[in-house]
Motif scaffolding. Sequence first.
Motif, PDB file in Angstrom:
ATOM      1  N   ALA A 139       0.824  -1.212   0.000  1.00 16.31           N
ATOM      2  CA  ALA A 139       0.000   0.000   0.000  1.00 16.31           C
ATOM      3  C   ALA A 139       0.855   1.258   0.000  1.00 16.31           C
ATOM      4  O   ALA A 139       0.333   2.368   0.164  1.00 16.31           O
ATOM      5  CB  ALA A 139      -0.927  -0.004   1.218  1.00 16.31           C
ATOM      6  N   GLY A 140       2.182   1.098  -0.173  1.00 12.99           N
ATOM      7  CA  GLY A 140       3.068   2.241  -0.248  1.00 12.99           C
ATOM      8  C   GLY A 140       3.293   2.951   1.069  1.00 12.99           C
ATOM      9  O   GLY A 140       3.545   4.162   1.104  1.00 12.99           O
ATOM     10  N   GLN A 141       3.224   2.213   2.179  1.00 12.62           N
ATOM     11  CA  GLN A 141       3.367   2.829   3.497  1.00 12.62           C
ATOM     12  C   GLN A 141       4.778   2.707   4.045  1.00 12.62           C
ATOM     13  O   GLN A 141       5.502   1.766   3.715  1.00 12.62           O
ATOM     14  CB  GLN A 141       2.397   2.164   4.490  1.00 12.62           C
ATOM     15  CG  GLN A 141       0.948   2.471   4.224  1.00 12.62           C
ATOM     16  CD  GLN A 141       0.056   1.816   5.255  1.00 12.62           C
ATOM     17  OE1 GLN A 141      -0.574   0.810   4.965  1.00 12.62           O
ATOM     18  NE2 GLN A 141      -0.020   2.376   6.462  1.00 12.62           N
ATOM     19  N   VAL A 142       5.112   3.652   4.940  1.00  9.10           N
ATOM     20  CA  VAL A 142       6.398   3.604   5.636  1.00  9.10           C
ATOM     21  C   VAL A 142       6.197   3.457   7.139  1.00  9.10           C
ATOM     22  O   VAL A 142       7.163   3.306   7.879  1.00  9.10           O
ATOM     23  CB  VAL A 142       7.250   4.853   5.335  1.00  9.10           C
ATOM     24  CG1 VAL A 142       7.611   4.905   3.868  1.00  9.10           C
ATOM     25  CG2 VAL A 142       6.521   6.131   5.754  1.00  9.10           C
ATOM     26  N   ASP A 143       4.968   3.539   7.601  1.00  4.83           N
ATOM     27  CA  ASP A 143       4.661   3.294   9.012  1.00  4.83           C
ATOM     28  C   ASP A 143       3.175   2.946   9.119  1.00  4.83           C
ATOM     29  O   ASP A 143       2.445   2.953   8.129  1.00  4.83           O
ATOM     30  CB  ASP A 143       5.017   4.492   9.909  1.00  4.83           C
ATOM     31  CG  ASP A 143       4.234   5.745   9.561  1.00  4.83           C
ATOM     32  OD1 ASP A 143       2.992   5.668   9.473  1.00  4.83           O
ATOM     33  OD2 ASP A 143       4.849   6.810   9.381  1.00  4.83           O
ATOM     34  N   MET A 144       2.749   2.641  10.360  1.00  6.97           N
ATOM     35  CA  MET A 144       1.351   2.258  10.591  1.00  6.97           C
ATOM     36  C   MET A 144       0.676   3.162  11.618  1.00  6.97           C
ATOM     37  O   MET A 144      -0.270   2.748  12.297  1.00  6.97           O
ATOM     38  CB  MET A 144       1.295   0.803  11.073  1.00  6.97           C
ATOM     39  CG  MET A 144       1.282  -0.223   9.970  1.00  6.97           C
ATOM     40  SD  MET A 144      -0.313  -0.291   9.092  1.00  6.97           S
ATOM     41  CE  MET A 144      -1.328  -1.136  10.309  1.00  6.97           C
ATOM     42  N   ARG A 145       1.132   4.409  11.720  1.00  6.97           N
ATOM     43  CA  ARG A 145       0.540   5.314  12.710  1.00  6.97           C
ATOM     44  C   ARG A 145      -0.963   5.501  12.502  1.00  6.97           C
ATOM     45  O   ARG A 145      -1.711   5.684  13.456  1.00  6.97           O
ATOM     46  CB  ARG A 145       1.219   6.688  12.646  1.00  6.97           C
ATOM     47  CG  ARG A 145       2.589   6.739  13.292  1.00  6.97           C
ATOM     48  CD  ARG A 145       3.188   8.130  13.152  1.00  6.97           C
ATOM     49  NE  ARG A 145       4.420   8.270  13.935  1.00  6.97           N
ATOM     50  CZ  ARG A 145       5.604   7.891  13.533  1.00  6.97           C
ATOM     51  NH1 ARG A 145       5.733   7.333  12.332  1.00  6.97           N
ATOM     52  NH2 ARG A 145       6.662   8.051  14.315  1.00  6.97           N
ATOM     53  N   TYR A 146      -1.387   5.491  11.254  1.00  3.13           N
ATOM     54  CA  TYR A 146      -2.780   5.810  10.950  1.00  3.13           C
ATOM     55  C   TYR A 146      -3.524   4.625  10.332  1.00  3.13           C
ATOM     56  O   TYR A 146      -4.550   4.794   9.685  1.00  3.13           O
ATOM     57  CB  TYR A 146      -2.834   7.027  10.010  1.00  3.13           C
ATOM     58  CG  TYR A 146      -1.934   8.135  10.504  1.00  3.13           C
ATOM     59  CD1 TYR A 146      -2.211   8.782  11.704  1.00  3.13           C
ATOM     60  CD2 TYR A 146      -0.780   8.482   9.810  1.00  3.13           C
ATOM     61  CE1 TYR A 146      -1.368   9.762  12.189  1.00  3.13           C
ATOM     62  CE2 TYR A 146       0.067   9.467  10.299  1.00  3.13           C
ATOM     63  CZ  TYR A 146      -0.223  10.104  11.483  1.00  3.13           C
ATOM     64  OH  TYR A 146       0.615  11.072  11.985  1.00  3.13           O
ATOM     65  N   GLY A 147      -2.997   3.426  10.525  1.00  5.56           N
ATOM     66  CA  GLY A 147      -3.658   2.231  10.028  1.00  5.56           C
ATOM     67  C   GLY A 147      -3.278   1.891   8.605  1.00  5.56           C
ATOM     68  O   GLY A 147      -2.545   2.629   7.928  1.00  5.56           O
ATOM     69  N   TYR A 148      -3.772   0.747   8.140  1.00  8.25           N
ATOM     70  CA  TYR A 148      -3.437   0.281   6.799  1.00  8.25           C
ATOM     71  C   TYR A 148      -3.920   1.285   5.753  1.00  8.25           C
ATOM     72  O   TYR A 148      -5.031   1.811   5.827  1.00  8.25           O
ATOM     73  CB  TYR A 148      -4.072  -1.089   6.549  1.00  8.25           C
ATOM     74  CG  TYR A 148      -3.759  -1.633   5.174  1.00  8.25           C
ATOM     75  CD1 TYR A 148      -2.473  -2.025   4.840  1.00  8.25           C
ATOM     76  CD2 TYR A 148      -4.755  -1.715   4.203  1.00  8.25           C
ATOM     77  CE1 TYR A 148      -2.182  -2.502   3.578  1.00  8.25           C
ATOM     78  CE2 TYR A 148      -4.477  -2.199   2.948  1.00  8.25           C
ATOM     79  CZ  TYR A 148      -3.183  -2.590   2.634  1.00  8.25           C
ATOM     80  OH  TYR A 148      -2.902  -3.052   1.375  1.00  8.25           O
ATOM     81  N   ALA A 149      -3.057   1.545   4.771  1.00 10.43           N
ATOM     82  CA  ALA A 149      -3.319   2.491   3.679  1.00 10.43           C
ATOM     83  C   ALA A 149      -3.571   3.903   4.199  1.00 10.43           C
ATOM     84  O   ALA A 149      -4.179   4.717   3.498  1.00 10.43           O
ATOM     85  CB  ALA A 149      -4.484   2.020   2.812  1.00 10.43           C
ATOM     86  N   ASN A 150      -3.084   4.199   5.420  1.00  7.20           N
ATOM     87  CA  ASN A 150      -3.245   5.527   6.021  1.00  7.20           C
ATOM     88  C   ASN A 150      -4.696   5.996   6.038  1.00  7.20           C
ATOM     89  O   ASN A 150      -4.993   7.188   5.894  1.00  7.20           O
ATOM     90  CB  ASN A 150      -2.393   6.570   5.282  1.00  7.20           C
ATOM     91  CG  ASN A 150      -0.918   6.397   5.568  1.00  7.20           C
ATOM     92  OD1 ASN A 150      -0.522   5.949   6.631  1.00  7.20           O
ATOM     93  ND2 ASN A 150      -0.086   6.737   4.591  1.00  7.20           N
ATOM     94  N   CYS A 151      -5.616   5.053   6.237  1.00 10.21           N
ATOM     95  CA  CYS A 151      -7.035   5.408   6.191  1.00 10.21           C
ATOM     96  C   CYS A 151      -7.489   6.221   7.397  1.00 10.21           C
ATOM     97  O   CYS A 151      -8.479   6.942   7.322  1.00 10.21           O
ATOM     98  CB  CYS A 151      -7.884   4.141   6.079  1.00 10.21           C
ATOM     99  SG  CYS A 151      -7.815   3.368   4.448  1.00 10.21           S
ATOM    100  N   ALA A 152      -6.805   6.081   8.523  1.00 11.27           N
ATOM    101  CA  ALA A 152      -7.076   6.896   9.716  1.00 11.27           C
ATOM    102  C   ALA A 152      -8.529   6.843  10.163  1.00 11.27           C
ATOM    103  O   ALA A 152      -9.128   7.856  10.537  1.00 11.27           O
ATOM    104  CB  ALA A 152      -6.651   8.348   9.470  1.00 11.27           C
TER     105      ALA A 152
END
Length: 393
Positions: A340-353
């Motif tokens: 999903a092109g992420q570098v961390d998981m602060r905001y959940g998978y795919a940065n969906c927040a």
Amino acid sequence: MRTAVYCSLDMINALALNLIATVMNWDNERATAEYAWLRLMSSMKYDGYSDFRAGVRFLESLVSWLRQFEQQDREAAYAFVQERMVYISTAEMQRIIENFIPETVTPYLRKAVAAELGIKPYEVWRTQAGAKAFLEHQRRCLFVGLSDGSRIDVLRRANSGRLSQEQVVPMLNVDNEKWKGLGKDLRGELGDDARFQDVYLIDDFTASGTTFIRFPDGEPKGKLAKFEQNAQEARKALKDDFPLADGYTLHIHHYVSTAQACQALEGRVAEAGEKLTDPSFGEAHITEGMRLPAVLPIGTSGTEDAMVAVAPSDEPYFGLCGTYYDHNLFERLEKHCKEAGQVDMRYGYANCALPLVLEHNTPNNSIPILWAETQGKLGHPMRPLFRRRDRHG
């Protein structure tokens, strides 16, 4: 005995409420006001979460969860639960499932039958011929569950007498004997030439749309790719006994969907139609039982940079996501996240927040402070409010 059990539960709840007041440093007036809301929401909704462990319900879980935050951050954490979190309960999900056939499938079938007969959709049931054509078209629909969340048992019970047991499949991987059985039963009811004209792939929830179909390194992956491979292999093996019509209409239905996922799925399914070799399906339709509003994600609609255009009211929640985060969570899910092109998981998978909890599990697209459980190897230890069952790690 029953009275003793109730008294014991009341005592446990009272103890949990007192602990929450202590953790939050509330005075008596504030505590009394908050107790009413906490009792109501825990009994009406949150206690029904299926992954609470024995002896632990919402209030007990909330105590442990709040303790992980520094005192100055606990008000923001509590405010997030009270004002921003969305919880879809068992009863609410059941209503969504019960509405699937009458509100999604039936209108589609009415339009299809009306087009075949050259009449208006509202005229379909006016004549015996129209009613018969509708029932036959309905029988030519196949419903396939993509996961446990598709709740095929609930779908079957809600449509007893309307759908045949032999047109509902509870799993994604259908073996050749099952395919043959489905076709045999359909032909026995509608004639030797009968085939399924419409296939509904059903799942509970989609947030980003990326896991349904994607092409990393040019190879198809995801649930649609798995179903397509299964169908192609069965068609090759069974030949005339394969029960799906050539170029059948594919319907992709999620009981709950985000606005972001709806848009993404449209593009990804169109891409699949171009990139899949000789796809088994023709047209594809994307539907949902409930579409979550575009303003639901914390601060943003889930862009690649999840910190863009953060709403001022959500800034404290983003701060919690950054401060109370263990990067070990990303390392555990690294392969999944990098797709999903992420570098961390602060905001959940795919940065969906997302601030979302489903009664049977918490999506990994939701912000991890809701569901993650880590030891703090690469950051702050994380305690879940609603523990997630994670198939990725």
